[in-house]
Design an enzyme around this catalytic site. Structure first.
Site, PDB file in Angstrom:
ATOM      1  CE  LYS A 140      -3.600   2.456   2.577  1.00 53.24           C
ATOM      2  NZ  LYS A 140      -4.614   2.386   3.643  1.00 53.24           N
ATOM      3  CG  HIS A 278      -6.675 -28.940 -34.506  1.00 52.39           C
ATOM      4  ND1 HIS A 278      -5.905 -27.812 -34.308  1.00 52.39           N
ATOM      5  CD2 HIS A 278      -6.420 -29.362 -35.769  1.00 52.39           C
ATOM      6  CE1 HIS A 278      -5.226 -27.562 -35.423  1.00 52.39           C
ATOM      7  NE2 HIS A 278      -5.510 -28.493 -36.314  1.00 52.39           N
TER       8      HIS A 278
END
Length: 526
Positions: A140, A278
């Protein structure tokens, strides 16, 4: 602050001490005061470094078995104080709170503790409290504080300090802050998921998934898409945890197809091979050896197998490696490979070889996730399996022993074929696969047509679907799909059943002389 800030005081409290001593020595050589706790302090002192223990620094001893040590105003005030805020400066001076410029914290090994099967109480004890508080405070206040949560970040921080006379840059501090918040999020997500699993909560109000970057990919499914490969820490054997022995970097599509191939082949107990193209199987077989299984799998669709992915569930030897490298193959994944096999693969520099160590347990529960616009779908992995005793014979003729074995195998393969799925099998090998069609009858026809092409290419007068069995991942809504399979030469059928026209389909099977069994279990894969 938009300029580099010097590091004068560092707080170090780490569980993972990889690279800690060299990094701390680097700091000490630049005059940085070192504050530390517990095992970290001992490791630094044993290395001959001057360290102030946090208990001495705060005047408060560690207590409650170490649960309380850094939760103190002198620590958090030093991290959270805004350096150019006069009120903050005054309060820090009044309460004798020196600024802390660098926070080096990595968390208690909760994920690793769970992964090794520790008991509930031990897992709870490995939930870090002070660490996330320190990390979040430093992140922070990143305008003034540098935060490190991973040993991989030591070198970038040292490079910045070398280049900036002992200071870190704003861009680096922001980047490290982002990584710190992500680490805390992943950590809390792992804890919440563990609790949810332990109490059997199926659909929690909030669910968190997190992963660690394993590989930045050149692109995604297509070159204009950005992509990365993340591992989520679960130690299931497979592409995410495999060791790449050789070959080019895996692509997005390689990874997706390799996962599909290995998950399929791990379903089979006998020596087996799956060839994927595929994300769909173009050949799957089981046999007495991997080389025989590979030859049978390749025969199903040798055209599609070119440039495909090969997965095996046994250790590779020279003979199987030579067979697999007989055509161009993108990726091979296996539990292991002997030295002779490794030498064969080494001659194919572009082939990617992955070794997993072991096969995956197909019955292990695991969640699968699929994104949709604005959210994601979560479900259990399809781990369902069948035995012959689970099947219901619905025709006048029951399958014979050979047909029954092939039916069970075909339905297992069908689970890994995109819907609508039709799979023909004969003698433990697929001989025709129809995948991903909007109409089930079209899948049956395509599978038959591909079998005819494979037979012609092999110089065979009769396609291998003659005398085969056929599996469907969902019920036949009409008799047409079943009749297409009968015309292809199938003699037995396995399907879930459950259509309003089941009686019509059963009559058609009886009239065609087919044996048919219902599973009561569907295997859609979209």
């Amino acid at each position: 602050m938009s300029h580099p800030l010097p590091v004068r005081r560092a707080l170090i409290s780490v569980s993972d001490k990889t690279g800690l001593v060299p990094f701390a020595r680097f700091l000490a050589e630049r005059g940085v005061e070192l504050l530390s706790t517990g095992g970290s302090a001992r490791a630094l002192m044993e290395a001959g470094l001057a360290v102030t223990e946090v208990a001495d620094y705060t005047g408060s001893p560690e207590m409650l078995d170490g649960r309380v040590k850094t939760l103190h105003p002198r620590i958090h005030g030093g991290i959270l104080g805004i350096r150019d805020n006069p009120d903050h400066q005054q309060a820090m001076e009044e309460h004798a709170i020196p600024p802390i410029d660098l926070v080096v914290v990595n968390l208690y090994p909760f994920e690793a503790t769970v992964a090794r099967g520790a008991g509930f109480d031990e897992c709870v004890e490995n939930i870090d409290i002070g660490g996330p508080s320190l990390i979040r405070g430093a992140a922070k206040n990143h305008a003034f504080v540098t935060v490190i949560t991973d040993p991989e970040d030591y070198e970038p921080v040292m490079a910045a300090m070398r280049a900036n006379d002992g200071a870190t840059t704003p861009d680096l501090r922001r980047s490290l802050a982002a990584a710190a918040f992500a680490r805390c999020g992943a950590y809390d997500g792992a804890i919440s998921r563990w609790f949810q699993e332990r109490i059997g909560e199926e659909n929690p109000r909030h669910i968190v998934f997190a992963g660690r970057l394993r590989q930045s990919l050149r692109y995604g499914e297509n070159p204009h898409q950005k992509a990365g490969f993340y591992a989520h820490g679960i130690t299931r054997p497979g592409v995410a945890n495999a060791r790449q022995v050789q070959g080019k970097e895996l692509s997005y599509n390689n990874i997706n197809d390799t996962d599909a191939a290995f998950e399929l082949v791990c379903e089979i107990t006998e020596p087996a091979v799956a060839i994927i193209k595929h994300a769909n199987p173009c050949g799957v077989a089981r046999a007495g050896s991997i080389v025989d299984a590979y030859k049978a799998a390749l025969a199903c669709d040798p055209v599609s197998a070119f440039g495909g992915i090969v997965a095996v569930n046994r250790r590779l030897d020279r003979v199987s490696a030579e067979a697999i490298t007989g055509i161009f193959t993108e990726v091979v994944i296996a539990p292991d490979a002997d030295d002779d096999a490794l030498a064969v693969f080494a001659a194919k520099k572009n082939l990617r070889l992955l070794l997993t160590g072991v096969t995956a347990d197909p019955t292990t529960p695991e969640l699968t996730v699929r994104s949709v616009a604005g959210g994601f779908l979560v479900q259990d992995r399809d781990a369902a399996d069948l035995l012959a005793a689970d099947l219901k014979v619905v025709t006048r003729r029951a399958p014979n022993e050979r047909e029954m074995a092939d039916l069970l195998f075909a339905f297992k393969v069908c689970k890994h074929v995109k819907s609508n799925a039709i799979v023909y099998v004969r003698d433990g090998a697929t001989v025709g696969i129809g995948a991903g069609q909007m109409s089930r009858v079209d899948s049956a026809r395509i599978a038959s047509w591909k079998a005819e092409e494979a037979a012609a290419a092999a110089g065979q007068a009769v396609p291998a679907t003659q005398g085969s069995v056929v599996a469907s991942d969902a019920f036949f809504p009409f008799a047409d799909g079943l009749l297409a399979a009968a015309r292809a030469g199938a003699t037995a059928v396995i399907q879930p059943g459950g259509s309003v026209r089941d009686d019509e389909v059963i009559r058609a099977a009886d009239e065609a002389g087919l044996a048919m069994v219902f599973t009561g279990l569907r295997h859609f894969r979209h």
